[in-house]
Scaffold this active site. Structure first.
Site, PDB file in Angstrom:
ATOM      1  N   HIS A  44     -11.311  -3.431  -5.421  1.00  0.00           N
ATOM      2  CA  HIS A  44     -10.325  -4.150  -6.236  1.00  0.00           C
ATOM      3  C   HIS A  44     -10.135  -5.581  -5.768  1.00  0.00           C
ATOM      4  CE1 HIS A  44      -9.298  -0.097  -7.733  1.00  0.00           C
ATOM      5  NE2 HIS A  44      -9.283  -0.791  -8.837  1.00  0.00           N
TER       6      HIS A  44
ATOM      7  N   ASP B 173     -14.876   4.102 -10.279  1.00  0.00           N
ATOM      8  CA  ASP B 173     -14.445   5.318  -9.590  1.00  0.00           C
ATOM      9  C   ASP B 173     -15.395   6.481  -9.840  1.00  0.00           C
ATOM     10  OD1 ASP B 173     -12.143   4.843  -8.014  1.00  0.00           O
ATOM     11  OD2 ASP B 173     -11.028   4.441  -9.846  1.00  0.00           O
TER      12      ASP B 173
ATOM     13  N   CYS C  92     -15.507   0.504 -18.994  1.00  0.00           N
ATOM     14  CA  CYS C  92     -14.777  -0.669 -18.522  1.00  0.00           C
ATOM     15  C   CYS C  92     -14.952  -0.884 -17.008  1.00  0.00           C
ATOM     16  CB  CYS C  92     -13.303  -0.596 -18.889  1.00  0.00           C
ATOM     17  SG  CYS C  92     -12.463   0.843 -18.234  1.00  0.00           S
TER      18      CYS C  92
HETATM   19  C1  PEP Z   1     -12.990   2.087 -12.847  1.00  0.00           C
HETATM   20  O1  PEP Z   1     -12.719   2.935 -11.989  1.00  0.00           O
HETATM   21  O2  PEP Z   1     -14.152   1.887 -13.262  1.00  0.00           O
HETATM   22  C2  PEP Z   1     -11.940   1.233 -13.411  1.00  0.00           C
HETATM   23  C3  PEP Z   1     -12.190   0.427 -14.408  1.00  0.00           C
HETATM   24  O3  PEP Z   1     -10.715   1.283 -12.824  1.00  0.00           O
HETATM   25  P1  PEP Z   1     -10.376   0.569 -11.435  1.00  0.00           P
HETATM   26  O4  PEP Z   1     -11.503  -0.361 -11.099  1.00  0.00           O
HETATM   27  O5  PEP Z   1      -9.094  -0.141 -11.616  1.00  0.00           O
HETATM   28  O6  PEP Z   1     -10.254   1.711 -10.485  1.00  0.00           O
HETATM   29 MG    MG Z   2     -10.672   3.456 -11.605  1.00  0.00          MG
END
Ligand code: PEP
Ligand code: MG
Length: 589
Positions: A197, A465, A512
């Site tokens: 993140h 994830d 996403c």
């Molecule tokens: C993901 O896990 O791909 C996602 C878009 O959520 P985050 O990156 O906020 O965990």
């Molecule tokens: Mg995620």
């Protein structure tokens, strides 16, 4: 030239594109080893003073944590922090450490370390269980005090005049937001990979960043000149005049290219060469990205990470009005296209670290995402009220993160129904028909996607994830970054099956995660049947151009064959060998 000022080039993982040139500020936050350093007689009082101000700073930090903990977990848990503050205010504890500094003429860190060892040993011998457990509090407080003594305080970043390159062993996303909005122009981090993140935040803020640079905090001192090349994953320490001139030129060229890029036409529908329609949406983390999103021409917001709102108001929780303000802004900016707002995905690393660390051994598998919000109905209610109210202003899609069970969707729907009834009773207007969807980012959810599809209006695949949990590879761990393989056949098969389940149920399926914005994966994703991408606003234009040259039908059998290969390496090689994908891959470079 002394060895300390010799030009050095270090390789890492480029996680946010662009060139940054500035001076280093080093933050080493992981606890380091504690060394005994002799202090000369005339500096003893200064050392005692350093200890006292570290105590004050630690107390303030604990107070901040206490406030958040009180709001999120109730007063009982917050009381732990009261005990920590009391200990730091306890004269006998501090006097003992001061005595050691004076008596042994040692540094404050060593005195804290020794005093804490001695006291915890004494606590361990106490019969009374309650008192014995207070020994753990003491250890905890000593550790926090040590961290303050070893780290640098927040104000040092702003003390450095001009552009700062932040060099850190690790930083949590909330810190990245705070520092990125100060005078930090580049990040160099020892930990992390592309999908951590902190890396995502660096991209959101448009700050060049290189992660996974082993041992850099030990090689750099504050104020050292540094160049960060985020595209190449390269860090240059003490650049010479020629290197500086080269990178200054590249940086200037980047800036003029940015300024010259015309906003994209929003109405244009993207079709591949053979006529398949593809939707491009944008991911948004911070309000400053809304302008970029509008200019990108993306057809809606495919992911707004609402937990970042919490991080901005930390240590206070956002009020209903805070939520409403940003949601309305997003929905209005996206209209008539959808604005997909993900409910809080707090937990894991996306929370004041101190808060979860003591409570959970393994927070990434702990109380995170939808589990946390469903377990804290009084806090969730505030967010859901704001969401429903914001729904009046356009096309709202509400999305639950980290769903692993059907029950969670039903509970989410029940919570929404309850909040709707409450708003109705109070005569507060709200949008009646938001779409309700989920992230597919837990392997269990991917496997039962056909069942989940009956319960929701849309899917958004979170590969960040999904890859982490499927391959058991921490997305933030440099040591296993090479094992984080989006092209692993297990991942490709999962994607194929989730996309097919969504299609069979007639619901939209987007992707996403960061994989969607990485041009190298575009051919295989189109081949797997994906027709809806949500990516960073800056990636939209390029993806649009590349996708319009693809032949979606021809890519389908290629993607199928990839699913039958044995390794990610074989998949990569195979993709390179097919003329239709090789061309795109070359262009994507
Ligand atoms: C993901 O896990 O791909 C996602 C878009 O959520 P985050 O990156 O906020 O965990
Ligand atoms: Mg995620």
């Amino acid at each position: 030239m002394s060895p300390r000022t010799r030009t050095r080039r270090l390789r890492g993982i480029g996680v946010s594109d662009g060139i940054a040139i500035g001076r280093a500020v080093v933050i080493a936050r992981r606890e380091g080893e504690v060394f005994r350093i002799p202090i000369p007689e005339e500096e003893i009082e200064q050392e005692v003073e350093r200890l006292r101000s570290a105590c004050e700073e630690t107390k303030r930090g604990i107070q901040r944590t206490r406030n958040s903990a009180g709001q999120l977990f109730g007063q009982e848990l917050a009381a732990i922090f009261d005990a920590h503050q009391l200990m730091l205010g306890d004269r006998s504890f501090i006097t003992e450490i001061e005595r050691r500094i004076r008596r042994d003429r040692v540094n404050a860190e060593w005195a804290v370390h020794e005093s804490s060892l001695e006291l915890t040993r004494k606590f361990a011998l106490i019969d009374d269980e309650y008192l014995r457990e207070r020994g753990q509090d003491l250890e905890d407080v000593s550790r926090q005090l040590l961290r303050t003594l070893q780290g640098i305080s927040q104000h040092e970043v702003s003390e450095v005049a001009g552009d700062v390159i932040l060099v850190a062993d690790d930083i949590v996303p909330s810190e990245a937001i705070r520092l990125g909005r100060a005078n930090v122009v580049g990040f160099v981090i020892e930990a992390g990979g592309r999908t951590s993140h902190t890396s995502i935040i660096a991209r959101s803020l448009g700050i060049p960043a290189v992660a996974g640079v082993e041992g850099i905090t030990g090689m750099v001192t504050n104020e050292d000149p540094i160049v960060v090349d985020g595209r190449e994953g390269l860090v240059v320490l003490h650049p010479g005049p020629e290197t500086l001139a080269k990178y200054s030129g590249e940086r200037a060229a980047e800036k003029s290219l940015e300024a010259a890029t015309a906003p994209a036409e929003r109405e244009e529908v993207l079709v591949t060469r053979d006529g398949a329609e593809v939707e491009l949406l944008a991911n948004i983390d911070l309000p400053e990205e809304i302008g970029e999103f509008v200019a990108s021409g993306a057809h809606g917001i495919g992911l707004y990470r609402s937990e970042f709102l919490y991080m901005e108001t930390d240590p206070h929780l956002p009020t209903e009005e805070d939520h409403l303000r940003i949601y309305r802004q997003l929905i209005e900016a996206a209209a008539p296209y959808p604005a997909t707002i993900r409910t809080y995905d707090l937990g894991g690393r996306k929370l004041a670290r101190e808060m979860m660390e003591s409570a959970e051994e393994n927070p990434v598998l702990g109380l995170r995402g939808i589990r946390l919000t469903l377990a804290r109905p009084q806090i969730f209610r505030i967010q859901l009220r704001a969401l429903l109210r914001a729904g009046l202003h356009g096309n709202l899609w509400i999305m639950g993160p980290l769903v692993s069970r059907v029950e969670e969707i039903r509970e989410l729907r029940a919570a929404l129904a309850e909040v709707a009834a409450e708003l109705e009773r109070d005569g507060v207007p709200f949008g009646r028909e938001p779409r309700i969807g989920i992230m597919i980012e837990v392997p269990a959810a991917a496997v039962i996607a056909d069942i989940l599809a009956r319960e929701v209006d849309f899917f958004a695949i979170g590969t960040n994830d999904l890859i982490q949990y499927s391959l058991a590879v921490d997305r933030n761990n440099r040591q296993v970054a090479h094992l984080y393989e989006p092209l692993h056949p297990a991942i490709l098969r999962m994607l194929r099956s989730v996309i097919a389940s969504g299609r069979a149920a007639g619901i939209p399926v987007s992707l996403c995660g960061e994989m969607g914005g990485d041009e190298r994966y575009l051919p295989v994703l189109l081949g797997l049947g994906l027709r809806r991408f949500s990516v960073h606003p800056r990636a939209v234009a390029r993806l649009r151009k590349l996708a319009s040259r693809c032949d979606a039908d021809a890519l389908a059998p290629i993607a199928d064959s990839c699913c039958d290969l044995a390794t990610a390496g074989e998949v990569e090689k195979y993709l390179r060998s097919r003329p239709v994908t090789a061309l795109l891959q070359r262009e994507a470079k």
